[in-house]
Design a protein around this motif. Structure first.
Motif, PDB file in Angstrom:
ATOM      1  N   TRP A  56       0.840  -1.203   0.000  1.00 13.52           N
ATOM      2  CA  TRP A  56       0.000   0.000   0.000  1.00 13.52           C
ATOM      3  C   TRP A  56       0.871   1.248   0.000  1.00 13.52           C
ATOM      4  CZ3 TRP A  56      -2.512  -2.639   4.682  1.00 13.52           C
ATOM      5  CH2 TRP A  56      -3.348  -3.658   4.231  1.00 13.52           C
ATOM      6  N   TYR A  67     -12.283   0.129   4.914  1.00  9.97           N
ATOM      7  CA  TYR A  67     -11.253  -0.432   4.025  1.00  9.97           C
ATOM      8  C   TYR A  67     -10.461  -1.536   4.717  1.00  9.97           C
ATOM      9  CZ  TYR A  67     -12.077   2.678   0.110  1.00  9.97           C
ATOM     10  OH  TYR A  67     -12.640   3.305  -0.964  1.00  9.97           O
ATOM     11  N   THR A 117     -12.037  -4.078   0.747  1.00  7.11           N
ATOM     12  CA  THR A 117     -11.972  -2.971  -0.214  1.00  7.11           C
ATOM     13  C   THR A 117     -13.356  -2.598  -0.717  1.00  7.11           C
ATOM     14  OG1 THR A 117      -9.837  -3.787  -0.924  1.00  7.11           O
ATOM     15  CG2 THR A 117     -10.887  -2.177  -2.345  1.00  7.11           C
ATOM     16  N   ASP A 126     -15.170   0.929  -0.730  1.00  6.86           N
ATOM     17  CA  ASP A 126     -15.566   1.595  -1.980  1.00  6.86           C
ATOM     18  C   ASP A 126     -17.049   1.962  -2.017  1.00  6.86           C
ATOM     19  OD1 ASP A 126     -13.051   1.631  -3.016  1.00  6.86           O
ATOM     20  OD2 ASP A 126     -13.310  -0.090  -4.359  1.00  6.86           O
ATOM     21  N   LYS A 136      -6.211   2.491  -1.674  1.00 10.32           N
ATOM     22  CA  LYS A 136      -7.385   1.942  -2.371  1.00 10.32           C
ATOM     23  C   LYS A 136      -8.221   3.056  -3.013  1.00 10.32           C
ATOM     24  CE  LYS A 136      -6.680  -2.335  -1.182  1.00 10.32           C
ATOM     25  NZ  LYS A 136      -6.261  -3.321  -2.179  1.00 10.32           N
TER      26      LYS A 136
END
Ligand code: MN
Length: 486
Positions: free
Chosen positions: A369, A415, A419, A423, A473
């Motif tokens: 990340w 998150y 994910t 989102d 993300k």
């Protein structure tokens, strides 16, 4: 050719002490190879250069690391500092050892005190090396430890620069890997260089205090023994070791004198099984009055860096406040050695520690990340934030727990869960009440994320999230959608 400062035998004995099935031939070979390669070199101290390699190997042996790692510790400066090249090493020692040495050599070339841009780039490279093989960073930390011990031979300016770098980057990394003993040592050595007067003052006071308190701890142990006499629980009681730098940091951030900071004393109770940890806790609480609200169960909910113990604070019968940590021998090892302890554990009894892969994967993921963060400043900030151990524990409605850095929001939590949940996050409930997405989560919060299929990440979410994972993300979503300036 026997060298009184760097004899081979003790190294081999130490290694065989925890690897009875191995003859240590690789270590012996690396010892001879490195000693010959560095034969004409001296350290800034005027000592033989090989003493440095020898000390690094010794530290790795303290951590009970595997044979290739110890061999690589002996060889870690050979490619960098001598005429022997990579090809020769590969022929002599094979791929695994050579890869470890090359990893350490690469880090050697990185400069962490230049511009933000360069420093960030270099930390990325270092973390990448780590992600491939955690042993590289363990060797590097052992290398840094010996360099810190021998810093007095360098110029004052250089000493300070290296101490700063150790304090701001290497010590937190050791802490993140759970290598607490090494972290404390690195911090105290840096503290001594940065502020010799205060260092001397704090260490003198600590020494005096330890003398004063020996009696209190003795009486506490006697009483505890009395209460335990009807049981057969094995245990040992240790006074807690002090990290000078952390005391100094408390003094300076809270602007309070030493006497205010160090008002309670620490003790550790080490026993054999998890069940007996809780049994000990029961006995301690039944025998001494606990301080309200002081109990924390890091056995049921371990810290992110693998740490486990029960924490409680009680009043001794003569009125002293004693902070107690209760743990098993294995937890004790982990608390001192961190990821290194688990590494070895995994090698010795394959598959026994089912959480090990999860923990290593977590590290790899985290590094991935971080890779996604484009600006160097952002990278460094995330790196430091995520590295901070200060964390909150937040529960899903089903009762599983996520550990997040302090200041994390429901979006970070979403998150952390998944994910897709992040989102499609449309809102959040904390403890049953609707909250803003920027709400600051606290330990014990139960967070319920409300999702909606048609929801998608917004640009201003980047101002809300704290963790590298959430940030990465959101960014990759926005980038995919062609949002400009991401
Ligand atoms: Mn070195």
């Amino acid at each position: 050719m026997a060298d009184p400062d760097t004899p081979l035998e003790p190294l081999l004995e130490k290694f065989k002490g925890y690897s009875p099935d191995s003859d240590g031939a690789l270590i012996e070979k690396a010892y001879n190879y490195a000693r010959k390669a560095h034969a004409n070199q001296k350290r800034a101290s005027g000592q033989e250069y090989f003493i440095h390699c020898y000390s690094v190997a010794n530290t790795l042996l303290d951590y009970k690391l595997d044979q290739p790692t110890v061999a690589a510790g002996l060889l870690h400066d050979v490619i960098e500092d001598t005429a022997n090249g990579e090809d020769d090493m590969r022929r002599e020692f094979g791929d695994e050892v050579t890869r470890l040495v090359l990893g350490v050599t690469k880090i050697e070339h990185l400069n962490f005190s230049s511009s933000d841009e360069e420093t960030a780039g270099n930390w990325r490279k270092m973390l990448l090396a780590t992600a491939q093989d955690i042993r590289v960073i363990i060797i590097k930390l052992a290398d840094r430890l010996h360099n810190m011990h021998t810093l007095q031979y360098l110029s004052a300016e250089k000493q300070k620069r290296i101490a700063d770098e150790t304090l701001s980057l290497y010590a937190p990394l050791a802490q993140r890997l759970g290598m607490f003993q090494l972290k404390s040592e690195l911090e105290d050595l840096s503290f001594k260089i940065q502020n010799p007067t205060l260092f001397a003052e704090v260490s003198a006071k600590l020494e005096q205090q330890a003398k004063d308190r020996a009696g209190v701890l003795d009486r506490f142990k006697k009483e505890l023994d009395m209460h335990l006499s009807s049981t057969t629980i094995p245990y040992r009681l240790l006074a807690r070791t002090k990290n000078l730098y952390s005391i100094y940091r408390k003094m300076s951030t809270q602007n309070r004198p030493f006497e205010d900071i160090q008002d309670s004393m620490g003790a550790r109770i080490i026993t054999d099984t998890v069940a007996n940890c809780y049994a000990m806790l029961g006995i301690v609480h039944a025998s001494f009055k606990p301080v309200a609200g002081s109990f924390t169960d890091y056995i049921a909910i371990p810290k992110m860096n693998l740490y486990q113990s029960l924490h409680t604070t009680v009043f001794s019968s003569d009125g002293h406040i004693i902070e107690i940590q209760i743990r098993t021998e294995e937890m004790h090892r982990t608390s001192e050695y961190g990821i290194a302890a688990h590494w070895r554990y995994k090698l010795v009894s394959k598959g026994k520690d089912e959480h090990f892969d999860e923990k290593i994967n977590w590290l790899r993921q985290w590094i991935e990340w971080l890779q996604d963060l484009t600006s160097p400043r952002e990278f460094l900030e995330s790196f430091r934030t995520d590295l901070e151990l200060t964390q909150v524990f937040v529960f899903t409605p089903k009762g599983s727990v996520k550990a997040l850095p302090i200041g994390s929001t429901p979006l970070d939590f979403a998150y952390a869960v998944h994910t897709e949940i992040g989102d499609t996050c449309a809102g959040a409930k904390v403890n049953g009440h609707i909250v803003q997405l920027g709400y600051e989560l606290k330990s014990g919060d139960i967070c319920d994320i409300i999702t909606r299929k048609n929801m998608s990440p917004k640009r201003d979410w980047l101002d809300i999230v704290k963790t590298a994972r959430a940030r990465s993300k959101i960014k990759s979503y926005l980038r995919e959608k062609g949002v400009e300036g991401i």
